[in-house]
Write an enzyme that holds these catalytic residues in place. Structure first.
Site: not given
Ligand code: CAA
Length: 258
Positions: A63, A108, A111, A131
């Protein structure tokens, strides 16, 4: 639509989450478009769906953290409900859905894949429920579906530690059915979808319903659900066609979805 593409190949529909700059993260707009894309599927002609992510890096990286960061308690609950309602629509969608997981399937994204009937992935896929590291619980069904798909103990370990796992471990714990190279993944999903599409569609739908609904109740109730759906097939043209073809030693079968 800005963030979802939908293509039809024969009797297979392919839904792609298309927000690669944010690794296909699910904001409200993406969720609403996914909902609308499901509503628009022609269930008379399409017999199987494939769900995948755009780009080579990510299925869905979760998400949208930016959008969630300022939510109040009530807004958080509403956002969870929005995702849950759409994922439940996908889970109970009359047609089978194959998740072709082509990279990150986090939060998400994991999920979303668990709301599909079948999961296959590429060898660069990464799964996890990160999360608790963000100060929240999995909110789009993760606490429920992961515990049902893998063992409760493994689900608890993955969720409490927020540890990501790679494709081979996802395969080992039964989260995915098969692992392919990135190039092979979509062709494999299409081949599986075509294999499903050639079977009697009402029978396939009834199998999905029987398994989904039967898993929610005890065995005595579950077999009654099966009996009803089994019986319903005998009203269909496709039962007569399928059994007729066998008895006439005829290879060609024409299932009409009736
Ligand atoms: N939400 C918003 N933006 C996201 C995102 C997310 N979940 N995941 C990645 N992005 C965005 C980053 O912010 C980045 O944007 P910018 O270029 O504008 O900075 C772009 O995507 C590329 O990401 P990274 O530069 O971080 O890419 P990376 O290869 O270095 O890392 C990754 C990849 C490990 C997936 C890392 O992006 C990451 O950890 N993302 C978050 C993963 C996460 O925590 N997901 C769970 C969210 S909570 C949830 O989902 C709740 C639920 O159950 C409903």
């Amino acid at each position: 639509m800005d963030f979802i593409t939908y293509e039809v190949e024969g009797q297979v529909g392919i839904i792609t989450i298309n927000r690669p700059k944010a690794l296909n993260a699910l904001n409200s707009k993406v969720l609403e478009e996914l909902d609308a894309a499901l509503d628009a599927v022609d269930q008379d002609t399409i017999r199987c769906l494939i769900l995948t992510g755009a780009g080579e890096k990510s299925f869905v990286a979760g998400a949208d953290i930016g959008e969630m960061s300022t939510l109040t308690k009530a807004e958080g609950e509403a956002f969870g409900k929005k995702g849950n309602d759409i994922f439940r629509k996908l889970e109970t969608f009359p047609l089978p859905v194959i998740a072709a997981i082509n990279g990150f399937a986090l939060g998400g994204g994991c999920e979303l894949s668990m709301s599909c009937d079948i999961r296959i992935c590429s060898d660069n896929a990464v799964f996890g429920q990160p999360e608790v590291g963000l100060g929240i619980t999995p909110g789009f069904g993760g606490t429920q579906r992961l515990a049902r798909l893998v063992s409760p103990g493994m689900a608890k370990q993955l969720i409490y530690t927020a540890r990501n796992i790679k494709a081979d471990e996802a395969y080992r714990i039964g989260l995915v059915n098969a692992v392919y190279t990135q190039e092979e993944l979509l062709p494999a999903a299409k081949k599986m979808a075509a294999g499903i599409a050639k079977n009697a569609p009402i029978a396939v739908r009834n199998c999905k319903k029987a398994m989904n609904e039967g898993l929610q109740v005890d065995m005595d109730q579950a077999i009654v659900i099966e009996e009803k759906l089994f019986g319903d097939c005998f009203e269909t043209h496709d039962q007569k066609e399928g059994m007729g073809a066998f008895l006439e030693k005829r290879k060609e079968k024409t299932f009409t979805n009736n």
